[in-house]
Motif scaffolding. Structure first.
Motif, PDB file in Angstrom:
ATOM      1  N   ARG A  36      55.661  56.280  82.527  1.00 51.92           N
ATOM      2  CA  ARG A  36      56.296  57.089  81.488  1.00 51.92           C
ATOM      3  C   ARG A  36      55.254  57.696  80.561  1.00 51.92           C
ATOM      4  O   ARG A  36      55.345  58.855  80.178  1.00 51.92           O
ATOM      5  N   PHE A  37      54.237  56.923  80.181  1.00 52.56           N
ATOM      6  CA  PHE A  37      53.177  57.472  79.330  1.00 52.56           C
ATOM      7  C   PHE A  37      52.397  58.559  80.041  1.00 52.56           C
ATOM      8  O   PHE A  37      51.955  59.524  79.428  1.00 52.56           O
ATOM      9  N   GLU A  38      52.225  58.393  81.352  1.00 54.17           N
ATOM     10  CA  GLU A  38      51.508  59.410  82.120  1.00 54.17           C
ATOM     11  C   GLU A  38      52.309  60.705  82.194  1.00 54.17           C
ATOM     12  O   GLU A  38      51.739  61.791  82.223  1.00 54.17           O
ATOM     13  N   ASP A  39      53.623  60.609  82.203  1.00 52.27           N
ATOM     14  CA  ASP A  39      54.483  61.789  82.289  1.00 52.27           C
ATOM     15  C   ASP A  39      54.813  62.386  80.926  1.00 52.27           C
ATOM     16  O   ASP A  39      55.722  63.200  80.813  1.00 52.27           O
ATOM     17  N   VAL A  42      58.544  61.189  78.579  1.00 58.80           N
ATOM     18  CA  VAL A  42      59.914  61.549  78.942  1.00 58.80           C
ATOM     19  C   VAL A  42      60.391  60.623  80.046  1.00 58.80           C
ATOM     20  O   VAL A  42      59.730  60.446  81.067  1.00 58.80           O
ATOM     21  N   PHE A  43      61.554  59.998  79.846  1.00 58.96           N
ATOM     22  CA  PHE A  43      62.094  59.063  80.829  1.00 58.96           C
ATOM     23  C   PHE A  43      62.729  59.836  81.983  1.00 58.96           C
ATOM     24  O   PHE A  43      63.498  60.772  81.785  1.00 58.96           O
ATOM     25  N   THR A  44      62.389  59.416  83.214  1.00 58.70           N
ATOM     26  CA  THR A  44      62.989  60.016  84.404  1.00 58.70           C
ATOM     27  C   THR A  44      63.516  58.915  85.308  1.00 58.70           C
ATOM     28  O   THR A  44      63.152  57.743  85.178  1.00 58.70           O
ATOM     29  N   VAL A  45      64.364  59.317  86.234  1.00 59.19           N
ATOM     30  CA  VAL A  45      64.950  58.367  87.170  1.00 59.19           C
ATOM     31  C   VAL A  45      63.886  57.830  88.127  1.00 59.19           C
ATOM     32  O   VAL A  45      63.934  56.663  88.520  1.00 59.19           O
ATOM     33  N   SER A  46      62.910  58.653  88.480  1.00 51.51           N
ATOM     34  CA  SER A  46      61.861  58.186  89.389  1.00 51.51           C
ATOM     35  C   SER A  46      61.036  57.068  88.765  1.00 51.51           C
ATOM     36  O   SER A  46      60.591  56.155  89.465  1.00 51.51           O
ATOM     37  N   GLN A  47      60.843  57.103  87.453  1.00 56.25           N
ATOM     38  CA  GLN A  47      60.146  56.011  86.773  1.00 56.25           C
ATOM     39  C   GLN A  47      60.955  54.720  86.859  1.00 56.25           C
ATOM     40  O   GLN A  47      60.397  53.645  87.068  1.00 56.25           O
ATOM     41  N   THR A  85      47.509  38.455  92.258  1.00 61.02           N
ATOM     42  CA  THR A  85      47.086  39.027  90.978  1.00 61.02           C
ATOM     43  C   THR A  85      46.226  40.264  91.187  1.00 61.02           C
ATOM     44  O   THR A  85      46.390  41.270  90.489  1.00 61.02           O
ATOM     45  N   ALA A  86      45.299  40.206  92.154  1.00 60.82           N
ATOM     46  CA  ALA A  86      44.426  41.352  92.424  1.00 60.82           C
ATOM     47  C   ALA A  86      45.240  42.566  92.851  1.00 60.82           C
ATOM     48  O   ALA A  86      44.991  43.690  92.391  1.00 60.82           O
ATOM     49  N   ALA A  87      46.209  42.357  93.719  1.00 59.29           N
ATOM     50  CA  ALA A  87      47.043  43.478  94.172  1.00 59.29           C
ATOM     51  C   ALA A  87      47.861  44.052  93.016  1.00 59.29           C
ATOM     52  O   ALA A  87      47.976  45.281  92.876  1.00 59.29           O
ATOM     53  N   GLY A  88      48.425  43.187  92.195  1.00 57.11           N
ATOM     54  CA  GLY A  88      49.226  43.656  91.067  1.00 57.11           C
ATOM     55  C   GLY A  88      48.420  44.422  90.046  1.00 57.11           C
ATOM     56  O   GLY A  88      48.804  45.515  89.602  1.00 57.11           O
ATOM     57  N   ILE A  89      47.268  43.876  89.662  1.00 54.22           N
ATOM     58  CA  ILE A  89      46.421  44.544  88.670  1.00 54.22           C
ATOM     59  C   ILE A  89      45.860  45.845  89.233  1.00 54.22           C
ATOM     60  O   ILE A  89      45.775  46.860  88.525  1.00 54.22           O
ATOM     61  N   GLY A  90      45.472  45.838  90.494  1.00 55.84           N
ATOM     62  CA  GLY A  90      44.981  47.071  91.116  1.00 55.84           C
ATOM     63  C   GLY A  90      46.047  48.154  91.141  1.00 55.84           C
ATOM     64  O   GLY A  90      45.767  49.326  90.870  1.00 55.84           O
ATOM     65  N   PHE A  91      47.285  47.767  91.441  1.00 54.00           N
ATOM     66  CA  PHE A  91      48.390  48.734  91.454  1.00 54.00           C
ATOM     67  C   PHE A  91      48.654  49.283  90.057  1.00 54.00           C
ATOM     68  O   PHE A  91      48.815  50.498  89.884  1.00 54.00           O
ATOM     69  N   LEU A  92      48.680  48.415  89.067  1.00 55.12           N
ATOM     70  CA  LEU A  92      48.919  48.878  87.699  1.00 55.12           C
ATOM     71  C   LEU A  92      47.779  49.768  87.202  1.00 55.12           C
ATOM     72  O   LEU A  92      48.019  50.740  86.486  1.00 55.12           O
ATOM     73  N   THR A  93      46.547  49.446  87.584  1.00 53.12           N
ATOM     74  CA  THR A  93      45.416  50.294  87.196  1.00 53.12           C
ATOM     75  C   THR A  93      45.519  51.667  87.846  1.00 53.12           C
ATOM     76  O   THR A  93      45.197  52.680  87.226  1.00 53.12           O
ATOM     77  N   SER A  94      45.990  51.703  89.082  1.00 52.69           N
ATOM     78  CA  SER A  94      46.147  53.004  89.742  1.00 52.69           C
ATOM     79  C   SER A  94      47.247  53.836  89.091  1.00 52.69           C
ATOM     80  O   SER A  94      47.172  55.063  89.085  1.00 52.69           O
ATOM     81  N   LEU A  95      48.263  53.175  88.536  1.00 48.45           N
ATOM     82  CA  LEU A  95      49.318  53.910  87.836  1.00 48.45           C
ATOM     83  C   LEU A  95      48.824  54.513  86.532  1.00 48.45           C
ATOM     84  O   LEU A  95      49.359  55.524  86.076  1.00 48.45           O
ATOM     85  N   SER A  96      47.820  53.898  85.930  1.00 52.55           N
ATOM     86  CA  SER A  96      47.312  54.408  84.658  1.00 52.55           C
ATOM     87  C   SER A  96      46.202  55.428  84.886  1.00 52.55           C
ATOM     88  O   SER A  96      45.263  55.524  84.100  1.00 52.55           O
ATOM     89  N   ASP A  97      46.307  56.162  85.973  1.00 55.10           N
ATOM     90  CA  ASP A  97      45.410  57.267  86.297  1.00 55.10           C
ATOM     91  C   ASP A  97      43.987  56.801  86.583  1.00 55.10           C
ATOM     92  O   ASP A  97      43.027  57.487  86.263  1.00 55.10           O
ATOM     93  N   GLY A  98      43.864  55.632  87.209  1.00 49.75           N
ATOM     94  CA  GLY A  98      42.546  55.139  87.600  1.00 49.75           C
ATOM     95  C   GLY A  98      42.231  55.574  89.022  1.00 49.75           C
ATOM     96  O   GLY A  98      43.121  55.751  89.847  1.00 49.75           O
TER      97      GLY A  98
END
Length: 127
Positions: A36-39, A42-47, A85-98
């Motif tokens: 949502r912060f990246e977009d 604005v809240f969307t259904v895809s989020q 934990t590694a998979a989760g943190i890596g996924f969240l980092t990729s969502l934050s435009d990493g």
């Protein structure tokens, strides 16, 4: 433990399902908020669907590890929790435009840390 007549048996609340649900919901909400912060806020259904799918997958993986953890050696158990934990943190980092390299690096670093701490905790409590 003997059950006495007229006294109901004591029920124990199991965290085998509550902890993965809590982790999954927290993970899904965090993923949804990052997107949502990246977009632009604005809240969307895809989020919402991203958060829902993330919560279900992460919660199911955590539940699966929790169900088989007693069959694993302490080293394998620590590696399983570190990998999750590694998979989760890596996924969240990729969502934050990493970038892919940054996401993988941060995920591996945090996963190794969690694996080492988990191994230490298991080693101290099992010995």
């Amino acid at each position: 433990m003997a059950v006495h007549a007229g006294v109901p048996a004591r029920r124990h609340v199991s965290l085998s399902w509550a902890m993965p649900v809590l982790l999954g919901v927290s993970f899904g909400i965090y993923a949804m908020v990052l997107k949502r912060f990246e977009d632009g806020g604005v809240f969307t259904v895809s989020q919402f669907f991203l958060g829902l799918v993330s919560a279900v997958v992460f919660g199911a993986l955590a539940y699966g590890i929790g169900r088989i953890q007693h069959k694993l050696l302490r080293e394998q158990r620590a590696m399983a929790y570190g990998a999750l934990t590694a998979a989760g943190i890596g996924f969240l980092t990729s969502l934050s435009d990493g970038s892919v390299l940054r996401s993988a690096g941060i995920g591996v670093a945090v996963g190794v840390g969690v694996g080492l701490v988990t191994f230490y905790a298991l080693y101290v409590h099992e010995t």
